[in-house]
Design a protein around this motif. Sequence first.
Motif, PDB file in Angstrom:
ATOM      1  N   TYR A   1       6.698  -0.991   7.201  1.00 46.55           N
ATOM      2  CA  TYR A   1       6.933   0.160   6.863  1.00 46.55           C
ATOM      3  C   TYR A   1       8.078   0.429   6.536  1.00 46.55           C
ATOM      4  CZ  TYR A   1       2.049   0.601   9.099  1.00 46.55           C
ATOM      5  OH  TYR A   1       0.802   0.315   9.825  1.00 46.55           O
ATOM      6  N   TYR A   2       8.057   1.846   4.782  1.00 46.59           N
ATOM      7  CA  TYR A   2       8.635   1.994   4.757  1.00 46.59           C
ATOM      8  C   TYR A   2       8.782   3.682   4.428  1.00 46.59           C
ATOM      9  CZ  TYR A   2      10.344  -2.816   4.268  1.00 46.59           C
ATOM     10  OH  TYR A   2      10.541  -4.248   4.631  1.00 46.59           O
ATOM     11  N   SER A   3       9.728   4.572   3.972  1.00 50.63           N
ATOM     12  CA  SER A   3       9.547   6.004   2.959  1.00 50.63           C
ATOM     13  C   SER A   3      10.356   5.750   2.246  1.00 50.63           C
ATOM     14  CB  SER A   3      10.367   6.885   4.447  1.00 50.63           C
ATOM     15  OG  SER A   3       9.292   7.087   5.113  1.00 50.63           O
TER      16      SER A   3
ATOM     17  N   THR B   1       1.027  -1.024   0.204  1.00 54.21           N
ATOM     18  CA  THR B   1       0.509  -0.232  -0.606  1.00 54.21           C
ATOM     19  C   THR B   1       1.029   1.344   0.068  1.00 54.21           C
ATOM     20  OG1 THR B   1      -1.807  -1.269   1.435  1.00 54.21           O
ATOM     21  CG2 THR B   1      -1.815   1.047   0.947  1.00 54.21           C
ATOM     22  N   VAL B   2       0.786   1.932  -0.640  1.00 55.04           N
ATOM     23  CA  VAL B   2       1.340   3.690  -1.460  1.00 55.04           C
ATOM     24  C   VAL B   2       0.435   4.127  -0.540  1.00 55.04           C
ATOM     25  CG1 VAL B   2       2.993   4.777  -2.419  1.00 55.04           C
ATOM     26  CG2 VAL B   2       2.614   2.458  -3.019  1.00 55.04           C
ATOM     27  N   THR B   3       1.296   5.707   0.513  1.00 57.97           N
ATOM     28  CA  THR B   3      -0.081   6.292   1.065  1.00 57.97           C
ATOM     29  C   THR B   3       1.296   7.936   1.183  1.00 57.97           C
ATOM     30  OG1 THR B   3       0.984   5.516   3.088  1.00 57.97           O
ATOM     31  CG2 THR B   3      -1.272   4.999   2.540  1.00 57.97           C
ATOM     32  N   SER B   4       0.404   8.477   1.539  1.00 56.73           N
ATOM     33  CA  SER B   4       0.982   9.624   1.586  1.00 56.73           C
ATOM     34  C   SER B   4       2.135  10.491   0.277  1.00 56.73           C
ATOM     35  CB  SER B   4       2.279  10.278   2.516  1.00 56.73           C
ATOM     36  OG  SER B   4       1.276   9.984   4.328  1.00 56.73           O
ATOM     37  N   LEU B   5       1.633  10.436  -1.241  1.00 56.99           N
ATOM     38  CA  LEU B   5       2.040  11.296  -1.821  1.00 56.99           C
ATOM     39  C   LEU B   5       1.864  12.385  -2.323  1.00 56.99           C
ATOM     40  CD1 LEU B   5       0.400   8.066  -4.460  1.00 56.99           C
ATOM     41  CD2 LEU B   5       2.682   8.186  -3.393  1.00 56.99           C
ATOM     42  N   SER B   6       3.282  13.022  -2.320  1.00 55.47           N
ATOM     43  CA  SER B   6       3.548  14.021  -3.221  1.00 55.47           C
ATOM     44  C   SER B   6       4.018  13.826  -4.221  1.00 55.47           C
ATOM     45  CB  SER B   6       4.395  15.037  -1.556  1.00 55.47           C
ATOM     46  OG  SER B   6       5.682  14.098  -1.894  1.00 55.47           O
ATOM     47  N   PHE B   7       3.537  14.149  -5.301  1.00 52.62           N
ATOM     48  CA  PHE B   7       3.903  14.488  -6.442  1.00 52.62           C
ATOM     49  C   PHE B   7       2.809  15.065  -7.308  1.00 52.62           C
ATOM     50  CE2 PHE B   7       3.943   9.187  -5.935  1.00 52.62           C
ATOM     51  CZ  PHE B   7       5.163   9.583  -5.785  1.00 52.62           C
TER      52      PHE B   7
ATOM     53  N   ALA C   1       6.450   9.529  -0.716  1.00 53.71           N
ATOM     54  CA  ALA C   1       5.705   8.958   0.093  1.00 53.71           C
ATOM     55  C   ALA C   1       6.226   7.773   1.083  1.00 53.71           C
ATOM     56  CB  ALA C   1       5.952   8.039  -1.353  1.00 53.71           C
ATOM     57  N   LEU C   2       5.445   7.093   1.369  1.00 54.78           N
ATOM     58  CA  LEU C   2       4.826   6.137   2.710  1.00 54.78           C
ATOM     59  C   LEU C   2       4.411   5.114   1.829  1.00 54.78           C
ATOM     60  CD1 LEU C   2       4.254   8.149   5.488  1.00 54.78           C
ATOM     61  CD2 LEU C   2       5.896   7.763   4.622  1.00 54.78           C
ATOM     62  N   ILE C   3       4.675   3.604   2.424  1.00 58.90           N
ATOM     63  CA  ILE C   3       4.749   2.979   2.351  1.00 58.90           C
ATOM     64  C   ILE C   3       4.945   1.786   2.898  1.00 58.90           C
ATOM     65  CG2 ILE C   3       5.713   0.730   0.415  1.00 58.90           C
ATOM     66  CD1 ILE C   3       7.123   2.662  -1.879  1.00 58.90           C
ATOM     67  N   SER C   4       3.205   0.810   3.398  1.00 60.52           N
ATOM     68  CA  SER C   4       2.982  -0.850   4.308  1.00 60.52           C
ATOM     69  C   SER C   4       2.890  -2.093   3.377  1.00 60.52           C
ATOM     70  CB  SER C   4       2.350  -0.091   5.065  1.00 60.52           C
ATOM     71  OG  SER C   4       1.266   0.461   4.203  1.00 60.52           O
ATOM     72  N   VAL C   5       3.942  -2.771   4.082  1.00 62.88           N
ATOM     73  CA  VAL C   5       3.419  -4.135   3.739  1.00 62.88           C
ATOM     74  C   VAL C   5       2.513  -5.084   4.255  1.00 62.88           C
ATOM     75  CG1 VAL C   5       5.506  -3.915   1.830  1.00 62.88           C
ATOM     76  CG2 VAL C   5       6.082  -4.508   4.021  1.00 62.88           C
TER      77      VAL C   5
ATOM     78  N   SER D   1       3.396  -0.504  -8.353  1.00 60.57           N
ATOM     79  CA  SER D   1       3.597   0.162  -9.276  1.00 60.57           C
ATOM     80  C   SER D   1       3.736   2.136  -8.732  1.00 60.57           C
ATOM     81  CB  SER D   1       2.893   0.442 -10.706  1.00 60.57           C
ATOM     82  OG  SER D   1       3.582  -0.521 -11.609  1.00 60.57           O
ATOM     83  N   VAL D   2       4.385   3.289  -8.921  1.00 62.95           N
ATOM     84  CA  VAL D   2       4.449   4.465  -8.364  1.00 62.95           C
ATOM     85  C   VAL D   2       4.901   5.266  -9.238  1.00 62.95           C
ATOM     86  CG1 VAL D   2       5.266   6.051  -7.025  1.00 62.95           C
ATOM     87  CG2 VAL D   2       4.637   3.499  -6.043  1.00 62.95           C
ATOM     88  N   SER D   3       4.031   6.116 -10.150  1.00 62.01           N
ATOM     89  CA  SER D   3       4.680   6.633 -11.109  1.00 62.01           C
ATOM     90  C   SER D   3       4.657   8.522 -10.581  1.00 62.01           C
ATOM     91  CB  SER D   3       3.388   7.157 -11.929  1.00 62.01           C
ATOM     92  OG  SER D   3       3.070   5.803 -12.683  1.00 62.01           O
ATOM     93  N   VAL D   4       6.189   8.654 -11.106  1.00 62.99           N
ATOM     94  CA  VAL D   4       6.815  10.088 -10.185  1.00 62.99           C
ATOM     95  C   VAL D   4       6.816  11.042 -11.380  1.00 62.99           C
ATOM     96  CG1 VAL D   4       8.949  10.748  -8.860  1.00 62.99           C
ATOM     97  CG2 VAL D   4       7.528   8.516  -8.430  1.00 62.99           C
ATOM     98  N   GLU D   5       6.179  11.991 -11.515  1.00 63.64           N
ATOM     99  CA  GLU D   5       6.418  12.564 -12.973  1.00 63.64           C
ATOM    100  C   GLU D   5       7.029  14.180 -11.740  1.00 63.64           C
ATOM    101  OE1 GLU D   5       3.647  16.164 -15.485  1.00 63.64           O
ATOM    102  OE2 GLU D   5       2.624  14.686 -13.674  1.00 63.64           O
ATOM    103  N   VAL D   6       8.065  14.650 -12.341  1.00 63.51           N
ATOM    104  CA  VAL D   6       9.122  15.389 -12.425  1.00 63.51           C
ATOM    105  C   VAL D   6       8.405  16.835 -12.657  1.00 63.51           C
ATOM    106  CG1 VAL D   6      11.542  16.528 -12.634  1.00 63.51           C
ATOM    107  CG2 VAL D   6      11.276  13.924 -12.245  1.00 63.51           C
TER     108      VAL D   6
END
Length: 902
Positions: free
Chosen positions: A402-404, A349-355, A368-372, A438-443
């Motif tokens: 939990y991961y950052s 689960t991917v949370t707290s996205l700042s994209f 972002a914050l990631i939990s498994v 999958s996490v899409s990070v736009e620059v």
Amino acid sequence: MFGFQRRELGISRLLLWLLLLEFWEVGSGQLHYSVLEEAKHGTFVGRIAQDLGLELEELVPRLFRVASKTHGDLLEVNLQNGILFVNSRIDREELCGQSAKCSIHLEVIVDRPLQVFHVDVEVKDINDNPPVFSLREQRLRIAESKQSDSRFPLEGASDADIEENALLTYRLSQNEYFSLDSTNSKQIKRLSLILKKSLDREKTPELNLLLTATDGGKPELTGIVQLLVQVLDVNDNDPEFDQSEYKVSLMENAAKETLVIKLNATDRDEGVNGEVTYSLMSIKPNGRPLFTLDQNNGEVRVNGTLDYEENKFYKIEVQATDKGTPPMAGHCTVWVEILDTNDNFPEVTVTSLSFPIREDTQPSTVIALISVSDLDSGVNGQVTCSLTPQVPFKLVSTFKNYYSLVLDSALDRETVSAYELVVTARDGGSPSLWATASVSVEVADVNDNAPAFAQREYTVFVKENNPPGYHIFTVSAQDADAQENALVSYSLVERRVGDRALSSYVSVHAESGKVYALQPLDHEELELLQFQVSARDAGVPPLGSNVTLQVFVLDENDNAPALLATRAGSAGGTVSELLPRSVGAGHVVAKVRAVDADSGYNAWLSYELQPAAGGSRTLFRVGLYTGEISTTRVLDESDSPRHRLLVLVRDHGEPALTATATVLVSLVESGQAPKASSRALVGPASPEAALVDVNVYLIIAICVVSSLLVLTLLLYTALRCSAMPIEGACAPGKPTLVCSSAVGSWSHSQQRRHRVCSGEGPPKTDLMAFSPSLPPGLNKEEEGERQESGSSHPGQPRQPNPDWRYSASLRAGMHSSVHLEEAGILRAGPGGPDQQWPTVSSATPEPEAGEVSPPVGAGVNSNSWTFKYGPGNPKQSGPEPKKQTQVSFLLRRKGEASQPRQ
């Protein structure tokens, strides 16, 4: 009338009956011959002339001939010996088919008197046709249930021959199942196969037999047909499995439609008798429909949820049935063992996205914050996470499961505008299970790139007198940024051009970058317009860059020649001159001086004398390129005392422009002539007339200094040449720069110590040669020499080749409005100062012919010419005759007449 016609008809009928009677009496005889078919050409048939009682010497005179209605070319008679022979191939089957008798009927005709004989030639049959079956093979379909002694009819062969040659006998190839029976019924032979032994399709599914037909000819001929016997199947075999029992292991929670086992039962029968279908008999222990069986291919698949804790074994009974009549069946048992497994996948689960994130974001920033999680327990529930390699991000563990997601290095949107990150979670089971997210990070873009031009500088060539608003050039800059940061606008970098602003000359479109000329450009006013165009983006803060444009204004022939002012002249370009009658031929009366504000050929001036009253044109002449008016002969008392000369000054532009000067010459006695020469430049009055007196003193001073310099150079050259071998040519000296105007028009010259001769006599002391050469560093040399005779025999320059060109940068650097008194190099001599002008050689289409190039940039008193010889010119000098040589010569001093070459 009618009676006469009837009498004629009766007489005709009487003659016809008499003729037929004669034919019947003469041709009542008949001959019979025989010949074998397929006889060769020339085969003897009979002595037809002898048999008919005809003499051989009568055959030709009596026109002996043989005729046949349909086969006249098969037989022929030799008129020399009276023998009937075979002329072409005879095929009895083609002539008569299956007919028992076959003959060729001939009519023999002779004239003088007319006789007709009938001849029959019997064609006898030979055994030349083998038995032929209608088919190359015969197929028979016989069921394996047929009883012995069963009969199966066959199709016999046919023979095109007759009688014994067509009498056929048959025999069958050796085999254990069939024999051959042939019976004759009403002259028709019937063939049939007799089954001797029962057939078994599973043992012998097919038989290949050969049936041979032989005729009764000598030699005998045969024909063969292949008999293909296909044994038809009968349902007499049961389906059979490979094994009676099967054992299979299956993981718990196997997905629906998972293949458990594929059963295979075989039936030795064929067709529908060998087609097998499958069916489930029962499933134990609970009989629930947890499995399905495909009735066509025997695949057993999972149909429900299997749980190891509920049942560890399943027993499946399967039946295989064929489609024969009656159907037959076989059976087997399948044992399925259920195995325990790691059947739960991790969840990510991917949370707290700042994209999206800006490309100037600092490293170590949390993205972002990631939990498994994993529903399994023990080792199967222990999960570890990993990230896609070679990305500027990393995973940092903050707590259990939990991961950052953290930025690991700097970003550059122009290199990579977006990242597709894959987070993989893997448990510790065996085998291990994993899940991905999958996490899409736009620059996001930052304005960190300035617009860039493809070149730092552009060179543009524009003809003068262009229309206002003329499109000169288009500049284009690219910005690597995006959106408004890449939106480029163009503007001029304002500066002063002389006393005017740059924006009064050109403008640039802010969006397209097109550069326009706002007004007509004038080469004489502005030869080079150099300015900068700025490109700026719409970012905050904006970034920009500049590009330099060098606009060379190319000359056009838009200025007519202008006559220089004179001290003694009057307005309107008219001057009066007094000429003593005692002067000789070649005496210089006056000199017309003119300038042209254009450049190159547009400024190259020539002078010509226009026709006038009183024969002035025969008494006077004008130098084509010097403008000097001189006498052509000695004056006498019969010459008119007054002469009005019209001198036409013409440039070499396209089209050419002209100006006209008038010279009034009065012939006086020697005592009445003025002491000082009144020769002057002819032209309209101008502000320059007031400066002529001052320039005279300046010219005299320059001439004195130049004379000393030239004398020194001549002495130095003579000393150097005297020290070298007589037969050796003088080595080239150090290149010198020869300037021709105040703005820096130049040509590179290299002094050569060559002795310039006119072909006879010693070298002339008032002649100095300069060989133009390229600037140092360019590997190119031209050699050659040519002289121009004096004014009495003027060397008329070749008309410039239309393809003559020179670079725009050189044209922009040459100033054409400078006349002799403002010139570059003066040379001291007995006749006064002469000037050396830079020259530009023109191309010539004839490689062996010489060519003359005018001075560049001036049309007055141009005493420098360039003569160029091709490799085949006999006047060429130097050790390498294949190279072209270009030499510039200074003409004689003014006013000195030279003798024409003999």
